[in-house]
Design a protein around this motif. Structure first.
Motif: not given
Length: 248
Positions: A67-71
């Protein structure tokens, strides 16, 4: 004169309320494009709407690396680059001595407050390197420097954030990326103001030599100074915002 952040793109995690929202507002007022990232999407959308078209909301669980990578990908796709990041999202956790702490609570606090900061650095740094560098602030706490009974997970995570900040700063000091940590004392956020009676609040105030709690805006002022070019020779350090708490 306040730094002009025009042309800069920032991510602020935990941006839906309190310290995070104050950081977002200040960055946006000075021209930055901001991704307001928070698990509370409705709150993030409210802050993004408040500050205007230069902000976009994004729902993220910072304990989830994907999710952080996607952010970070979202920020780059939305605004074309990433220059600034504030890894601010955090939780308090259970209040209990170590011998009574639930393992599930320990893991959740470490996942959000430590792993979440690492994941932020892990994906923010490569994005910044693509456009020549940037600046990052990790939100620690005064409890990144001292202990606090009943909060083993929180204290351990915040101490680790300070060490992680130093390591990241050393690794990227010659590549145009600065990394610092900010350590707030007890701040007059709605969470504190609405969860205490007058006696408990007075006791908390009494821990600070200045005789009051800090404000989110005071933490934002230091955070955004560290993100600015005015702090160009500052990296790898931990800066308390504590009304004298740590001087005792």
């Amino acid at each position: 004169m306040a730094e002009d952040f025009s042309g800069k793109v920032a991510i602020v995690t935990g941006g839906a309320s309190g310290i995070g929202a104050a950081i977002v507002r200040d960055l946006a007022e000075r021209g930055a494009k901001v991704v307001v990232a928070d698990y509370n999407l409705a709150g993030a959308e409210e802050v993004a709407t408040e500050v205007g078209s230069g902000a976009k909301a994004f729902k993220v669980d910072t304990s989830d690396a994907g999710a952080v990578e996607t952010m970070v990908t979202f920020a780059v796709q939305a605004f074309g680059r990433l220059d600034l990041a504030v890894n601010n999202a955090g939780i308090g956790g259970q209040s209990a001595p170590i011998g009574d702490t639930e393992l599930s609570d320990w893991h959740r606090v470490i996942d959000v407050n430590l792993h979440g900061v690492f994941y932020g650095l892990r994906y923010e740094i490569p994005a910044m390197l693509k456009t020549g560098g940037g600046a990052i602030v990790n939100m620690a706490s005064i409890l990144g420097a001292v202990g606090w009974r009943g909060s083993a997970g929180y204290v351990a995570a915040k101490h680790a954030v300070a060490g992680l900040t130093k390591t990241a700063a050393l690794e990227y000091a010659t590549q145009g990326i600065r990394v610092n940590a900010v350590g707030p004392a007890f701040i007059a956020t709605p969470l504190i103001e609405n969860s205490m009676d007058d006696a408990a609040r007075a006791a908390l105030v009494g821990l600070h030599p200045m005789g009051r709690l800090g404000t989110s805006e005071e933490v934002a002022a230091l955070t955004n100074f560290l993100l600015s070019d005015a702090a160009s020779f500052l990296t790898g350090a931990y800066y308390p915002v504590d009304g004298g708490y740590l001087a005792q």
